[in-house]
Design a protein around this motif. Structure first.
Motif, mmCIF file in Angstrom:
data_model
loop_
_atom_site.group_PDB
_atom_site.id
_atom_site.type_symbol
_atom_site.label_atom_id
_atom_site.label_comp_id
_atom_site.label_asym_id
_atom_site.label_seq_id
_atom_site.Cartn_x
_atom_site.Cartn_y
_atom_site.Cartn_z
ATOM 1 N N ASN A 1 0.857 -1.178 0.000
ATOM 2 C CA ASN A 1 0.000 0.000 0.000
ATOM 3 C C ASN A 1 0.900 1.236 0.000
ATOM 4 O OD1 ASN A 1 -2.039 1.943 0.408
ATOM 5 N ND2 ASN A 1 -1.840 1.736 2.627
ATOM 6 N N THR A 2 0.870 2.017 -1.061
ATOM 7 C CA THR A 2 1.730 3.199 -1.181
ATOM 8 C C THR A 2 0.912 4.480 -1.197
ATOM 9 O OG1 THR A 2 1.750 2.903 -3.601
ATOM 10 C CG2 THR A 2 3.588 1.968 -2.360
ATOM 11 N N SER A 3 -0.231 4.450 -0.529
ATOM 12 C CA SER A 3 -1.070 5.639 -0.464
ATOM 13 C C SER A 3 -0.349 6.756 0.277
ATOM 14 C CB SER A 3 -2.384 5.320 0.241
ATOM 15 O OG SER A 3 -3.148 6.483 0.437
ATOM 16 N N SER A 4 -0.517 7.984 -0.189
ATOM 17 C CA SER A 4 0.128 9.136 0.449
ATOM 18 C C SER A 4 -0.881 10.088 1.055
ATOM 19 C CB SER A 4 0.996 9.890 -0.565
ATOM 20 O OG SER A 4 0.197 10.390 -1.626
ATOM 21 N N ILE A 5 -2.169 9.672 1.168
ATOM 22 C CA ILE A 5 -3.164 10.574 1.748
ATOM 23 C C ILE A 5 -3.821 9.961 2.982
ATOM 24 C CG2 ILE A 5 -3.667 11.588 -0.494
ATOM 25 C CD1 ILE A 5 -6.357 10.112 -0.407
ATOM 26 N N GLY A 6 -3.212 8.918 3.552
ATOM 27 C CA GLY A 6 -3.703 8.368 4.798
ATOM 28 C C GLY A 6 -4.703 7.256 4.673
ATOM 29 N N ALA A 7 -5.386 7.141 3.543
ATOM 30 C CA ALA A 7 -6.377 6.085 3.351
ATOM 31 C C ALA A 7 -5.775 4.974 2.499
ATOM 32 C CB ALA A 7 -7.629 6.637 2.683
ATOM 33 N N ASN A 8 -6.183 3.742 2.761
ATOM 34 C CA ASN A 8 -5.617 2.597 2.058
ATOM 35 C C ASN A 8 -5.909 2.643 0.568
ATOM 36 O OD1 ASN A 8 -4.361 0.408 3.901
ATOM 37 N ND2 ASN A 8 -6.112 1.168 5.052
ATOM 38 N N LEU A 9 -4.967 2.116 -0.203
ATOM 39 C CA LEU A 9 -5.086 2.018 -1.656
ATOM 40 C C LEU A 9 -4.741 0.596 -2.055
ATOM 41 C CD1 LEU A 9 -5.381 3.423 -4.452
ATOM 42 C CD2 LEU A 9 -2.930 3.878 -4.351
ATOM 43 N N ASN A 10 -5.584 -0.012 -2.867
ATOM 44 C CA ASN A 10 -5.396 -1.402 -3.274
ATOM 45 C C ASN A 10 -4.538 -1.479 -4.531
ATOM 46 O OD1 ASN A 10 -5.612 -4.105 -3.901
ATOM 47 N ND2 ASN A 10 -7.774 -4.019 -4.464
ATOM 48 N N PRO A 11 -3.291 -1.944 -4.440
ATOM 49 C CA PRO A 11 -2.414 -2.001 -5.622
ATOM 50 C C PRO A 11 -2.896 -2.956 -6.697
ATOM 51 C CG PRO A 11 -1.162 -2.261 -3.582
ATOM 52 C CD PRO A 11 -2.601 -2.415 -3.238
ATOM 53 N N LEU A 12 -3.716 -3.954 -6.349
ATOM 54 C CA LEU A 12 -4.158 -4.929 -7.337
ATOM 55 C C LEU A 12 -5.279 -4.401 -8.220
ATOM 56 C CD1 LEU A 12 -4.027 -8.360 -5.511
ATOM 57 C CD2 LEU A 12 -2.285 -7.200 -6.844
ATOM 58 N N LEU A 13 -5.646 -3.118 -8.038
ATOM 59 C CA LEU A 13 -6.583 -2.499 -8.970
ATOM 60 C C LEU A 13 -6.038 -2.484 -10.389
ATOM 61 C CD1 LEU A 13 -7.780 0.619 -6.945
ATOM 62 C CD2 LEU A 13 -9.182 -1.318 -7.621
ATOM 63 N N THR A 14 -4.741 -2.602 -10.509
ATOM 64 C CA THR A 14 -4.111 -2.531 -11.825
ATOM 65 C C THR A 14 -4.264 -3.818 -12.623
ATOM 66 O OG1 THR A 14 -2.023 -3.237 -10.826
ATOM 67 C CG2 THR A 14 -2.404 -0.870 -10.999
ATOM 68 N N VAL A 15 -4.763 -4.883 -12.008
ATOM 69 C CA VAL A 15 -4.918 -6.166 -12.691
ATOM 70 C C VAL A 15 -6.345 -6.274 -13.231
ATOM 71 C CG1 VAL A 15 -4.850 -8.670 -12.436
ATOM 72 C CG2 VAL A 15 -3.193 -7.239 -11.215
ATOM 73 N N ASN A 16 -6.473 -6.606 -14.509
ATOM 74 C CA ASN A 16 -7.777 -6.757 -15.137
ATOM 75 C C ASN A 16 -8.339 -8.147 -14.827
ATOM 76 O OD1 ASN A 16 -10.030 -6.758 -16.779
ATOM 77 N ND2 ASN A 16 -8.880 -6.978 -18.684
ATOM 78 N N PRO A 17 -9.456 -8.249 -14.058
ATOM 79 C CA PRO A 17 -10.014 -9.570 -13.728
ATOM 80 C C PRO A 17 -10.403 -10.395 -14.941
ATOM 81 C CG PRO A 17 -10.977 -7.847 -12.342
ATOM 82 C CD PRO A 17 -10.191 -7.154 -13.421
ATOM 83 N N ASN A 18 -10.695 -9.748 -16.070
ATOM 84 C CA ASN A 18 -11.124 -10.482 -17.267
ATOM 85 C C ASN A 18 -9.981 -11.229 -17.936
ATOM 86 O OD1 ASN A 18 -14.104 -9.625 -17.845
ATOM 87 N ND2 ASN A 18 -13.046 -7.773 -17.201
ATOM 88 N N ASP A 19 -8.742 -10.924 -17.576
ATOM 89 C CA ASP A 19 -7.592 -11.639 -18.134
ATOM 90 C C ASP A 19 -7.284 -12.927 -17.381
ATOM 91 O OD1 ASP A 19 -7.167 -9.811 -20.120
ATOM 92 O OD2 ASP A 19 -5.609 -8.706 -19.069
ATOM 93 N N ILE A 20 -7.975 -13.177 -16.286
ATOM 94 C CA ILE A 20 -7.626 -14.282 -15.404
ATOM 95 C C ILE A 20 -8.292 -15.578 -15.873
ATOM 96 C CG2 ILE A 20 -7.832 -15.163 -13.058
ATOM 97 C CD1 ILE A 20 -7.627 -12.292 -12.072
ATOM 98 N N ALA A 21 -7.493 -16.635 -15.965
ATOM 99 C CA ALA A 21 -8.013 -17.960 -16.305
ATOM 100 C C ALA A 21 -8.392 -18.731 -15.052
ATOM 101 C CB ALA A 21 -6.979 -18.746 -17.101
ATOM 102 N N SER A 22 -7.588 -18.627 -14.016
ATOM 103 C CA SER A 22 -7.882 -19.331 -12.768
ATOM 104 C C SER A 22 -7.069 -18.710 -11.642
ATOM 105 C CB SER A 22 -7.555 -20.825 -12.877
ATOM 106 O OG SER A 22 -6.158 -21.012 -13.052
ATOM 107 N N ILE A 23 -7.526 -18.964 -10.421
ATOM 108 C CA ILE A 23 -6.829 -18.520 -9.217
ATOM 109 C C ILE A 23 -6.741 -19.722 -8.283
ATOM 110 C CG2 ILE A 23 -6.893 -17.006 -7.211
ATOM 111 C CD1 ILE A 23 -8.347 -14.954 -8.903
ATOM 112 N N ASP A 24 -5.525 -20.035 -7.849
ATOM 113 C CA ASP A 24 -5.302 -21.132 -6.915
ATOM 114 C C ASP A 24 -4.777 -20.551 -5.607
ATOM 115 O OD1 ASP A 24 -5.384 -23.926 -8.593
ATOM 116 O OD2 ASP A 24 -4.706 -22.261 -9.831
ATOM 117 N N ILE A 25 -5.443 -20.908 -4.523
ATOM 118 C CA ILE A 25 -5.090 -20.372 -3.212
ATOM 119 C C ILE A 25 -4.437 -21.476 -2.396
ATOM 120 C CG2 ILE A 25 -5.959 -19.241 -1.138
ATOM 121 C CD1 ILE A 25 -8.304 -18.221 -2.801
#
Length: 1012
Positions: free
Chosen positions: A189-213
């Motif tokens: 989180n590299t927010s500079s205004i005190g509130a959290n910012l989600n870095p994974l916003l930069t990933v397009n969910p439509n490009d994902i084939a699968s997620i393994d946890i």
């Protein structure tokens, strides 16, 4: 003699012909989703000779022209192919109906779920498609057991908290490791205004084939020092051999807040205020005089008696999301590719909050020869966010609900009401002035790329070499105009940039051995290296000639500036061996050695082992013929993972520049600790996989115990040691434990040619306990406490007892200790006499999800419910919103108005309203509420055109759908939302509190999927 020679000649000719017909075939076997299938049996029909695919789904076999190759794999339809002179055969196997068999992605390879001895949850692209959210994590909610995902609030860019099997650290990272296509991602989180910012916003969910946890130690051990909090492996879509295919996905969504609270209107506000004043002064005339003199302060240029402002409506707005995704995929035997581009244009439910994202991706695989394959994964995204202030700022939109309803939002001129040089006022700073005369814009650009090569050294030995690059660059431009609230310098501008670059390389061998009979062995060994560099700068300028000048270069004064540079590096060597005997007795062992620059010179190296075993009982002779039981597997695992401190130089003595009366100097800022080392988490897992009725009913049961040792704390030091002011030393002091159950049940309820109905249910428990802390001392942060024997961040506060029905006094439980050691449960109206107690836990004891999927001919329908139980949320704004004007003139919750004590004998939990007198507004369990809820997370109804219509149109697919997100929430929580909490950056120790925090959005989506 001649006849003899002729016979010899003919025999030699036939033998040479047979030798010429013998040829080597190679290829890849994949599932329908494009993932390689390891361990596929490939036999020559009528012979006992054959081979198996390796972990990348590749194989090589010698065969004669005209012979038939038989490809078989449990859970998939067997396929036969006749060899007719080709030297490469790639096969796509279709899943067998009613049989559960998955291929999961594990660290540095793939593995059959059937032969897996660790715990891995898999989520396919179809399970997250059509969910209108810009966040990858939000699309996973309620899909995997033991994975708690919380959207902190309703801001588009808001942080998302992901906890896998409980919190395993207090001051180090609590987030899982994210790996996309084998490359570790930056999730800082590299927010500079005190509130959290989600870095994974930069990933397009439509490009994902699968997620393994990856959850247990056996699955995560290959990531060693980074696997304590679990690992999320993201696999993006790849091309398939065949005709090029163009896909277009279009959607438009509209949204509203999931909930709006009821606040007092003007008449209710005035009534309660007069009553509160009377209860203070004891005289109605005095009370009326006070009110009549006070309220005109906030009327602006209008008569307050004619004003009834719904300030909540000023903060919220209708949202929209426009999403466009275009991709093209295809290829031939040599080269396959997947290329995509997308745009996401989102307007949030909170005024002035918007997001625009543009992304591109290219995944290309090329077979240079039968022994060499190369490829590239490359993506670029640009995200621009119009942000709003953090929840604790007066100018954040949701704090507008505190304004007086008899105060207008705007003046007659149309200018927002407030203190802006005209003499008009509101009770607090009017965010509408901030909205009009300032902006906060964050721009994020990200490059995620990987190049790789696979070399088949031997038919059973492959070398893969990968080079990854992750560049996350963020700029912030914040301007506050001269007419904005709290501005006294003729305007201010702030500009910052923050660039993080991660270089990584993975090099590993994969060896696959099959005896062709009972035994098979897979062995992976290699190394990985990661280096991170971060550079951040900021500058602040004050004083501008007009608001038209916004760049710092136009400022009269450069009032502040910062600049930092940091880096770290880590290298690891790893090995993993997987062996199975007769496809029923399984064993897996992993060992990783990590070395990190973050630790002292004597503690930079650590080993992280893991071992797991499995027994597929259903393969035994006494169960093979069972018509009911189709799968029964027992598994157990043990292993150790690590976790690193957030600080990069925690083991070193640090010095920094300082100002001595205008003269530069050096100051001591941190004491060194060469013995600082990794936090270590040892985890045991016991699991059972089951299947009944040809796997129409399947599921998993798991029990885990996670013990974390050597917790990292910043221990304060006394001044006598010579330590700098407020400085401390990072030490490994403390232990904690998590334990819990996970349960998954999947059912195929109906399966006919026209109708299929499937359901999936998962639920998990977690009990968290701090075992030991430095010197056994409590660590208190606000309303949270760290105490031995209690859960992390338990709520610690005075216990509210309710209202004295005789006089309307707020009362509290003393909870003091009597002389005999018992607890005094008497009541008092003096808050200072009561002792704090452990009053709740911000972490749920139980959470889960339920998904139902129905397909009838060309119609599909699905929905997902999520739920959690056992957690509490503290309303940090309750001392202003629910006091009957005892702590200011903030507008009040209607609940207070309807339930307040007014007359002797009233039974209620809301004390008498007393103007500016503390009658229950001190922070206590009065403002602590259960956060149990059940939510209809998403629902989708789709219609696909039949094949006959598609053939006429020359298309492969046309699907129309409507979808909803967060449509229903069932809860007794009286706040905006049981999941919405303060978006403060310090989410490790100050958690579970809401403070003017916005709810998530309720979204309705219309979309179409087109394939040409």
């Amino acid at each position: 003699m001649r006849l003899h020679h002729y016979k010899l000649f003919m025999l030699a000719f036939l033998i040479s012909g047979m030798m010429c017909a013998q040829q080597q075939i190679s290829g890849t076997v994949q599932g329908e989703g494009g993932l390689p299938l390891p361990g596929v049996n490939i036999l020559i029909q009528g012979k006992s000779t054959g081979t198996q695919t390796d972990f990348d789904g590749q194989y090589t076999i010698n065969v004669e022209t005209g012979e038939v190759l038989v490809y078989s794999y449990l859970g998939f339809v067997t396929q036969q192919i006749t060899v007719s002179g080709q030297n490469q055969i790639n096969v796509v196997l279709k899943e067998a109906v009613g049989v559960l068999e998955e291929v999961v992605v594990v660290g540095f390879g793939t593995q059959s779920k059937r032969l897996l001895t660790g715990n891995v949850s898999k989520i396919e692209s179809g399970q997250i498609g059509g969910i209108s959210t810009p966040s990858v994590q939000n699309a996973l909610i309620a899909k995997a057991p033991g994975v708690q995902i919380t959207q902190i609030n309703g801001k588009l860019e808001g942080g998302v908290k992901v906890i896998i099997r409980g919190l395993s650290s207090i001051s180090a990272s609590q987030e899982p490791l994210y790996v996309i296509d084998g490359i570790e991602m930056n999730n800082r989180n590299t927010s500079s205004i005190g509130a959290n910012l989600n870095p994974l916003l930069t990933v397009n969910p439509n490009d994902i084939a699968s997620i393994d946890i990856l959850k247990d130690a056996s699955a995560t051990a290959i990531y060693g020092a980074k696997g304590t909090n679990g690992v999320i492996l993201i696999t993006t879509k790849r091309g398939k051999q065949g005709k090029s295919q163009v896909s277009v996905d279009l959607s438009t969504a509209f949204g509203k807040p999931t909930n709006k609270r009821d606040w007092l209107n003007a008449s209710q506000y005035e009534e309660l205020l007069r009553e509160s004043a009377f209860n203070r002064f004891g005289d109605q005339v005095a009370a009326d005089d006070w009110v009549d003199n006070r309220l005109p302060r906030y009327e602006g240029d209008q008569d307050w008696r004619n004003i009834d402002t719904d300030w909540q409506e000023e903060a919220f707005q209708d949202s929209y999301i426009n999403d466009v995704n275009v991709s093209i995929s295809g290829g031939n035997e040599k080269t396959v590719s997947f290329i995509s581009g997308s745009t996401n244009d989102s307007e949030g439910i909170i005024r002035s909050n918007s997001l625009k994202r543009y992304s591109m991706r290219a995944n290309i695989d090329h077979n240079v020869s039968k022994n060499l394959k190369v490829g590239v994964n490359a993506s670029y995204s640009s995200t621009v966010i119009d942000r709003i202030a953090g929840d604790n700022a007066f100018v954040t939109p949701l704090q507008v609900i505190a304004q007086v309803p008899t105060s207008p939002s705007h003046l007659l001129s149309g200018e927002p009401n407030g203190t802006n040089g005209t003499g008009t006022r509101t009770l607090y700073a009017n965010f509408l002035l901030q909205d009009k005369h300032s902006f906060r814009k964050t721009s994020i650009r990200r490059i995620l790329s990987k190049v790789f090569g696979d070399i088949n050294i031997l038919p059973s030995l492959t070398l893969r070499s990968e080079f990854g690059y992750d560049y996350l660059y963020q700029t912030v431009d914040r301007n506050t105009g001269r007419l904005a609230p709290f501005q006294s310098t003729n305007g201010q501008s702030f500009a910052s940039d923050n660039g993080t670059e991660i270089l990584s390389t993975n090099n590993y061998f994969t060896y696959d051995y099959s005896s062709g009979g009972a035994s098979s062995l897979n062995f992976v060994f290699g190394m990985t290296y990661t280096r991170l560099k971060n550079r951040a700068n900021s500058v602040t300028g004050d004083g501008f000639p007009t608001d038209s000048f916004r760049s710092v270069s136009s400022a009269a004064t450069i009032s502040a500036g910062t600049g930092t540079f940091t880096n770290w590096a880590q290298i690891a060597y790893f090995a993993r061996a997987s062996y199975d005997y007769k496809k029923r007795y399984l064993i897996n062992a992993t060992l990783r050695r990590d070395s990190s620059s973050r630790f002292g010179k004597d503690q930079r190296n650590a080993f992280f082992p893991a071992v797991s075993v499995g027994w597929i009982v259903s393969e035994e002779n006494f169960l093979q013929d069972s018509s009911i039981l189709s799968n029964l597997k027992l598994r157990a695992s043990w292993g150790v993972n690590g976790n690193t401190p957030i600080a990069n130089f925690g083991s070193l003595a640090l010095y920094g520049g300082t100002n001595y009366g205008g003269v530069s100097g050096i100051a001591f800022t941190q004491i060194d600790n060469p013995d600082l080392k990794w936090e270590e988490t040892a985890q045991q897992n016991f699991g059972l996989d089951f299947g009944f009725l040809n796997n129409r009913i399947t599921g998993e049961v798991d029990y885990y115990i996670k013990k974390t040792d050597d917790l990292i704390f910043n221990q304060r030091l006394p001044y006598e040691t010579g330590a700098p002011n407020n400085a401390g030393i990072l030490k490994n002091i403390g232990n904690l434990e998590n334990k819990g159950f996970e349960f998954v049940l999947n059912t195929v309820n109906i399966q006919t040619d026209n109708l299929t109905w499937e359901t999936s249910f998962n639920i998990a428990t977690n009990k968290n306990e701090i075992v030991s802390l430095p010197n056994g001392d409590d660590l208190i942060t606000g309303q949270n406490i760290l105490r031995e024997g209690e859960a992390i961040n338990s709520f610690y506060m005075v216990e509210y007892a309710g209202v004295n029905p005789d006089n309307g006094d707020a009362e509290y439980i003393l909870n003091t200790t009597n002389a005999d050691g018992t607890i005094n449960r008497d009541r008092t109206n003096d808050f200072s006499q009561a002792e704090r107690i452990i009053a709740g836990n911000p972490n749920p004891d139980l959470f889960g999800g339920f998904t139902s999927t129905l397909n009838y001919k060309t119609i599909d329908f699905s929905f997902t419910f999520q739920g959690q139980w056992g957690a509490q949320v503290f309303n940090g704004a309750g001392q202003y919103q629910e006091t009957g004007f005892g702590n200011g003139l903030d507008n009040q919750d209607v609940y207070i108005y309807e339930n307040r004590w007014q007359n002797p004998g009233d039974i209620t939990d809301v004390p008498q309203a007393r103007l500016f007198l503390n009658n229950g507004h001190s922070n206590s369990t009065r403002y602590l509420q259960d956060a149990d809820f059940i939510r209809l997370r998403n629902i989708t109804l789709g219609y696909s055109l039949p094949q006959s219509a598609l053939d006429k149109l020359g298309m492969s697919k046309i699907r129309l759908y409507v979808a909803g997100l967060n449509l229903l929430t069932f809860t007794d929580f009286r706040g905006y939302d049981p999941e919405s909490t303060n978006d403060d950056n310090n989410t490790n120790t100050n958690v579970g509190s809401t403070f003017y925090s916005a709810p998530p959005s309720k979204v309705y989506t219309l979309g179409v999927n087109l394939t040409f």
